[in-house]
Design a protein around this motif. Structure first.
Motif, PDB file in Angstrom:
ATOM      1  N   HIS A   1       9.410  24.890  31.455  1.00  0.00           N
ATOM      2  CA  HIS A   1       9.046  24.388  30.132  1.00  0.00           C
ATOM      3  C   HIS A   1      10.202  23.545  29.587  1.00  0.00           C
ATOM      4  O   HIS A   1      11.321  24.049  29.444  1.00  0.00           O
ATOM      5  CB  HIS A   1       8.771  25.545  29.172  1.00  0.00           C
ATOM      6  CG  HIS A   1       7.642  26.429  29.593  1.00  0.00           C
ATOM      7  ND1 HIS A   1       6.356  26.271  29.124  1.00  0.00           N
ATOM      8  CD2 HIS A   1       7.602  27.482  30.454  1.00  0.00           C
ATOM      9  CE1 HIS A   1       5.572  27.180  29.665  1.00  0.00           C
ATOM     10  NE2 HIS A   1       6.304  27.935  30.482  1.00  0.00           N
ATOM     11  N   VAL A   2       9.934  22.291  29.272  1.00  0.00           N
ATOM     12  CA  VAL A   2      10.933  21.389  28.692  1.00  0.00           C
ATOM     13  C   VAL A   2      10.632  21.259  27.203  1.00  0.00           C
ATOM     14  O   VAL A   2       9.503  20.945  26.811  1.00  0.00           O
ATOM     15  CB  VAL A   2      10.893  20.010  29.373  1.00  0.00           C
ATOM     16  CG1 VAL A   2      11.925  19.076  28.750  1.00  0.00           C
ATOM     17  CG2 VAL A   2      11.140  20.155  30.874  1.00  0.00           C
ATOM     18  N   PHE A   3      11.645  21.469  26.349  1.00  0.00           N
ATOM     19  CA  PHE A   3      11.434  21.499  24.902  1.00  0.00           C
ATOM     20  C   PHE A   3      12.199  20.382  24.197  1.00  0.00           C
ATOM     21  O   PHE A   3      13.403  20.185  24.435  1.00  0.00           O
ATOM     22  CB  PHE A   3      11.900  22.847  24.326  1.00  0.00           C
ATOM     23  CG  PHE A   3      11.055  24.005  24.752  1.00  0.00           C
ATOM     24  CD1 PHE A   3       9.906  24.344  24.044  1.00  0.00           C
ATOM     25  CD2 PHE A   3      11.406  24.759  25.865  1.00  0.00           C
ATOM     26  CE1 PHE A   3       9.122  25.422  24.440  1.00  0.00           C
ATOM     27  CE2 PHE A   3      10.633  25.841  26.261  1.00  0.00           C
ATOM     28  CZ  PHE A   3       9.481  26.176  25.546  1.00  0.00           C
ATOM     29  N   GLY A   4      11.493  19.690  23.289  1.00  0.00           N
ATOM     30  CA  GLY A   4      12.116  18.712  22.412  1.00  0.00           C
ATOM     31  C   GLY A   4      11.709  18.998  20.982  1.00  0.00           C
ATOM     32  O   GLY A   4      10.546  19.326  20.712  1.00  0.00           O
ATOM     33  N   ARG A   5      12.655  18.859  20.053  1.00  0.00           N
ATOM     34  CA  ARG A   5      12.342  19.213  18.666  1.00  0.00           C
ATOM     35  C   ARG A   5      11.607  18.099  17.936  1.00  0.00           C
ATOM     36  O   ARG A   5      11.007  18.344  16.886  1.00  0.00           O
ATOM     37  CB  ARG A   5      13.622  19.573  17.906  1.00  0.00           C
ATOM     38  CG  ARG A   5      14.596  18.429  17.717  1.00  0.00           C
ATOM     39  CD  ARG A   5      15.849  18.877  16.988  1.00  0.00           C
ATOM     40  NE  ARG A   5      16.717  17.752  16.702  1.00  0.00           N
ATOM     41  CZ  ARG A   5      16.614  16.983  15.622  1.00  0.00           C
ATOM     42  NH1 ARG A   5      15.669  17.231  14.725  1.00  0.00           N
ATOM     43  NH2 ARG A   5      17.443  15.977  15.432  1.00  0.00           N
TER      44      ARG A   5
ATOM     45  N   GLU B   1       9.010  21.349  19.048  1.00  0.00           N
ATOM     46  CA  GLU B   1       9.442  22.740  19.178  1.00  0.00           C
ATOM     47  C   GLU B   1      10.966  22.764  19.146  1.00  0.00           C
ATOM     48  O   GLU B   1      11.620  22.306  20.074  1.00  0.00           O
ATOM     49  CB  GLU B   1       8.927  23.371  20.473  1.00  0.00           C
ATOM     50  CG  GLU B   1       7.407  23.480  20.584  1.00  0.00           C
ATOM     51  CD  GLU B   1       6.813  24.537  19.654  1.00  0.00           C
ATOM     52  OE1 GLU B   1       7.589  25.307  19.052  1.00  0.00           O
ATOM     53  OE2 GLU B   1       5.565  24.576  19.527  1.00  0.00           O
ATOM     54  N   SER B   2      11.515  23.286  18.061  1.00  0.00           N
ATOM     55  CA  SER B   2      12.964  23.305  17.881  1.00  0.00           C
ATOM     56  C   SER B   2      13.532  24.665  18.285  1.00  0.00           C
ATOM     57  O   SER B   2      13.198  25.685  17.673  1.00  0.00           O
ATOM     58  CB  SER B   2      13.310  23.027  16.416  1.00  0.00           C
ATOM     59  OG  SER B   2      14.706  23.104  16.202  1.00  0.00           O
ATOM     60  N   PRO B   3      14.388  24.730  19.324  1.00  0.00           N
ATOM     61  CA  PRO B   3      14.952  26.010  19.752  1.00  0.00           C
ATOM     62  C   PRO B   3      15.748  26.662  18.613  1.00  0.00           C
ATOM     63  O   PRO B   3      16.578  26.009  17.967  1.00  0.00           O
ATOM     64  CB  PRO B   3      15.861  25.628  20.919  1.00  0.00           C
ATOM     65  CG  PRO B   3      15.280  24.345  21.435  1.00  0.00           C
ATOM     66  CD  PRO B   3      14.797  23.623  20.216  1.00  0.00           C
TER      67      PRO B   3
ATOM     68  N   GLY C   1      21.661  42.115  27.890  1.00  0.00           N
ATOM     69  CA  GLY C   1      22.538  40.995  28.214  1.00  0.00           C
ATOM     70  C   GLY C   1      21.901  39.876  29.002  1.00  0.00           C
ATOM     71  O   GLY C   1      22.576  38.913  29.381  1.00  0.00           O
ATOM     72  N   GLN C   2      20.593  39.964  29.262  1.00  0.00           N
ATOM     73  CA  GLN C   2      19.893  38.999  30.105  1.00  0.00           C
ATOM     74  C   GLN C   2      18.845  38.262  29.278  1.00  0.00           C
ATOM     75  O   GLN C   2      18.177  38.839  28.416  1.00  0.00           O
ATOM     76  CB  GLN C   2      19.214  39.722  31.272  1.00  0.00           C
ATOM     77  CG  GLN C   2      18.269  38.878  32.104  1.00  0.00           C
ATOM     78  CD  GLN C   2      18.983  37.805  32.904  1.00  0.00           C
ATOM     79  OE1 GLN C   2      20.004  38.083  33.522  1.00  0.00           O
ATOM     80  NE2 GLN C   2      18.461  36.589  32.897  1.00  0.00           N
ATOM     81  N   VAL C   3      18.673  36.960  29.548  1.00  0.00           N
ATOM     82  CA  VAL C   3      17.654  36.165  28.863  1.00  0.00           C
ATOM     83  C   VAL C   3      16.269  36.724  29.150  1.00  0.00           C
ATOM     84  O   VAL C   3      15.918  36.985  30.310  1.00  0.00           O
ATOM     85  CB  VAL C   3      17.709  34.691  29.316  1.00  0.00           C
ATOM     86  CG1 VAL C   3      16.501  33.911  28.777  1.00  0.00           C
ATOM     87  CG2 VAL C   3      18.999  34.029  28.858  1.00  0.00           C
ATOM     88  N   VAL C   4      15.462  36.909  28.083  1.00  0.00           N
ATOM     89  CA  VAL C   4      14.083  37.357  28.271  1.00  0.00           C
ATOM     90  C   VAL C   4      13.078  36.438  27.560  1.00  0.00           C
ATOM     91  O   VAL C   4      11.878  36.514  27.835  1.00  0.00           O
ATOM     92  CB  VAL C   4      13.870  38.805  27.776  1.00  0.00           C
ATOM     93  CG1 VAL C   4      14.697  39.782  28.601  1.00  0.00           C
ATOM     94  CG2 VAL C   4      14.187  38.939  26.294  1.00  0.00           C
ATOM     95  N   ALA C   5      13.562  35.579  26.650  1.00  0.00           N
ATOM     96  CA  ALA C   5      12.637  34.697  25.935  1.00  0.00           C
ATOM     97  C   ALA C   5      13.419  33.626  25.189  1.00  0.00           C
ATOM     98  O   ALA C   5      14.628  33.749  24.960  1.00  0.00           O
ATOM     99  CB  ALA C   5      11.760  35.486  24.967  1.00  0.00           C
TER     100      ALA C   5
ATOM    101  N   TRP D   1       8.708  32.297  23.718  1.00  0.00           N
ATOM    102  CA  TRP D   1       8.253  31.896  25.046  1.00  0.00           C
ATOM    103  C   TRP D   1       8.896  32.815  26.079  1.00  0.00           C
ATOM    104  O   TRP D   1      10.119  32.966  26.122  1.00  0.00           O
ATOM    105  CB  TRP D   1       8.652  30.455  25.331  1.00  0.00           C
ATOM    106  CG  TRP D   1       8.205  29.474  24.282  1.00  0.00           C
ATOM    107  CD1 TRP D   1       8.840  29.189  23.103  1.00  0.00           C
ATOM    108  CD2 TRP D   1       7.031  28.660  24.315  1.00  0.00           C
ATOM    109  NE1 TRP D   1       8.146  28.244  22.400  1.00  0.00           N
ATOM    110  CE2 TRP D   1       7.023  27.899  23.115  1.00  0.00           C
ATOM    111  CE3 TRP D   1       5.990  28.495  25.227  1.00  0.00           C
ATOM    112  CZ2 TRP D   1       6.014  26.989  22.824  1.00  0.00           C
ATOM    113  CZ3 TRP D   1       4.981  27.583  24.939  1.00  0.00           C
ATOM    114  CH2 TRP D   1       4.999  26.841  23.747  1.00  0.00           C
ATOM    115  N   ASP D   2       8.073  33.430  26.920  1.00  0.00           N
ATOM    116  CA  ASP D   2       8.593  34.318  27.959  1.00  0.00           C
ATOM    117  C   ASP D   2       9.270  33.492  29.051  1.00  0.00           C
ATOM    118  O   ASP D   2       8.599  32.802  29.832  1.00  0.00           O
ATOM    119  CB  ASP D   2       7.465  35.151  28.563  1.00  0.00           C
ATOM    120  CG  ASP D   2       6.910  36.163  27.583  1.00  0.00           C
ATOM    121  OD1 ASP D   2       7.658  36.590  26.681  1.00  0.00           O
ATOM    122  OD2 ASP D   2       5.721  36.516  27.690  1.00  0.00           O
ATOM    123  N   VAL D   3      10.584  33.541  29.078  1.00  0.00           N
ATOM    124  CA  VAL D   3      11.361  32.878  30.129  1.00  0.00           C
ATOM    125  C   VAL D   3      12.509  33.795  30.511  1.00  0.00           C
ATOM    126  O   VAL D   3      12.954  34.626  29.713  1.00  0.00           O
ATOM    127  CB  VAL D   3      11.914  31.495  29.678  1.00  0.00           C
ATOM    128  CG1 VAL D   3      10.776  30.523  29.377  1.00  0.00           C
ATOM    129  CG2 VAL D   3      12.837  31.636  28.464  1.00  0.00           C
TER     130      VAL D   3
END
Length: 454
Positions: free
Chosen positions: A194-198, A273-275, A283-287, A310-312
């Motif tokens: 998934h590529v996100f741009g605000r 979509e602005s992060p 300690g691990q990325v989940v979303a 977003w589940d990532v």
């Protein structure tokens, strides 16, 4: 009889080589002549072309052919595997040269002030690019366990990162990727990227060709949500005034109205979509949490207060490169550049720092394509030659070409040469020929030095 102007260029990527070319094409090359030494901290030249361009972009890598022709000139010497300032300092360079040009580029990731950016599974795009391009100073392995991945940014680097993550390892095998990169990508578990741009499609910084290339892979399904196709007056003005922006928007529109196909890997391009936060557990990325934005009439956006998680399991931050600060030179930490006036380095009091110049990304910031560095180089070299004509260069203390060679040898520095690069180049091409490929890149620094015959 006046001697040739002696110039040191620190950095043998496109910016440094274009600066050398500008010197060679100047009137000074005829009378009194120029003598140019390029210093490169890596054992091989070409900088961004070799270590910043994705391996599946041979068209861009073809620029090396033109750079080869410059480095073949007898007025130029290459000193690879020489670090500034570890092996040679600015004072040393002033001792041997009339002028010094810094073309050190930008290789680090620009910081992103985002909660969770330090979680395991959050990566800088520049680090990932260095890994898949076989940079000798990065680890040989890369964690690729995530099945869903987010890429933050809407520039060409973001596209490169997303494409490499979405492609299969065998699709990249015909390129020059080293064995360790192919082995790593063969274990890549990513199925959705998934590529996100605000902001919106009209504000995306992709180049049209880079964008269209996403759709060429037989394994990547590119998906654009029709709700992300939106324009305001500012966006329409951007499209009318910028042909590339219009072409990018038109491509995205076409993808938004088609039905998704059945290719196994899905690459989603999200706009508005602005992060806001990278979410973690243990300690691990989940979303990734984003806020939906909307256009404000000017082409800019404002938040709507609507959030999505977003589940990532991994996030790649492709928000720009950043230059390293150079000892003995001023530095502006906001743009990450050396303050300068048309390439002349500016001291803290606004005066020109004698006989010191900059070109490329360290001069203007990491924006624009590789070809833009030609204009930088021409401007900087024109200033250098004008300063020489005006008698503003103090002159080298030891201008003899052998003096710097002796200096490096006395310190036990194993400098590689242009002839050494040709030997390494031949070795890489031979490795490729064994596998039916154009080349296989050598990764380990010691191996590069050894095959260069240093």
């Amino acid at each position: 009889m006046p001697r040739p102007i002696r110039v040191a260029i620190v950095g043998a990527g496109p910016a440094g080589i274009y600066a050398a070319d500008a010197l060679l094409k100047s009137d000074a090359a005829q009378d009194p002549g120029v003598s140019i030494d390029l210093f490169e901290r890596l054992p091989a030249p070409f900088g961004l072309i070799r270590y910043g361009v994705a391996p599946d972009h041979p068209r861009i890598k073809g620029i090396v052919t033109a750079l080869h022709q410059v480095l073949d000139k007898p007025q130029i010497r290459l000193f690879g595997n020489v670090d500034y300032p570890g092996d040679i300092t600015l004072d040393d360079l002033h001792r041997f040269y009339d002028a010094v040009v810094f073309a050190t580029g930008a290789t680090a990731d620009r910081a992103l002030d985002l909660p969770g950016a330090d979680l395991e599974g959050s990566f800088g795009a520049a680090d990932f690019v260095s890994w898949y391009d076989g940079h000798p100073d990065v680890p040989r392995t890369w964690p690729l366990q995530a099945e869903q991945v987010a890429v933050l940014g809407v520039g060409n680097v973001a596209l490169d990162v997303a494409r490499i993550l979405a492609k299969t390892a065998d699709e990249l095998l015909p390129t020059d990727i080293p064995a360790n990169v192919h082995e790593g990508l063969a274990r890549n578990r990513a199925l959705e990227v998934h590529v996100f741009g605000r902001r919106g499609p009209a504000q995306a910084k992709f180049s049209p060709m880079e964008l269209r290339e996403l759709d060429h892979s037989p394994t990547i399904e590119v998906i654009v949500d029709p709700e992300d196709i939106d324009y305001d007056e500012g966006s329409i003005a951007t499209r009318r005034g910028n042909k590339q922006a219009d072409m990018v928007a038109a491509t995205l529109e076409k993808w938004a109205i088609r039905d998704p196909g059945t290719r196994p890997h899905r690459l989603h391009l999200h706009f508005f979509e602005s992060p806001q936060e990278i979410l973690g557990a243990d300690g691990q990325v989940v979303a990734l949490r984003t806020e939906r934005t909307e256009l404000d009439g000017t082409g800019n956006v404002r938040g709507t207060g609507r959030f999505t998680d977003w589940d990532v399991q991994a996030v790649y931050r492709a928000v720009g490169y950043y230059s390293d600060e150079l000892p003995k030179l001023p530095f502006d930490p906001v743009p990450g550049t050396v303050p300068n006036e048309a390439g002349r380095v500016l001291a803290a009091d606004g005066s020109h720092q004698s006989a010191v110049y900059v070109t490329g990304w360290i001069k203007r910031g990491p924006v624009g394509l590789i070809g833009h560095t030609k204009g930088d180089a021409n401007e900087t070299i024109a200033c250098l030659l004008q300063d020489h004509a005006d008698g503003l260069l103090p002159g080298a203390v030891e201008p003899q070409p052998q003096a710097v060679t002796d200096f490096l040898a006395e310190r036990g520095i194993r400098a590689t040469s242009w002839e050494g690069w040709q030997r390494l180049d031949a070795h890489e091409r031979a490795l490729g020929a064994e596998q039916g490929r154009e080349r296989v890149k050598v990764v380990e620094r010691e191996s590069m030095i050894r095959h260069s015959g240093s």
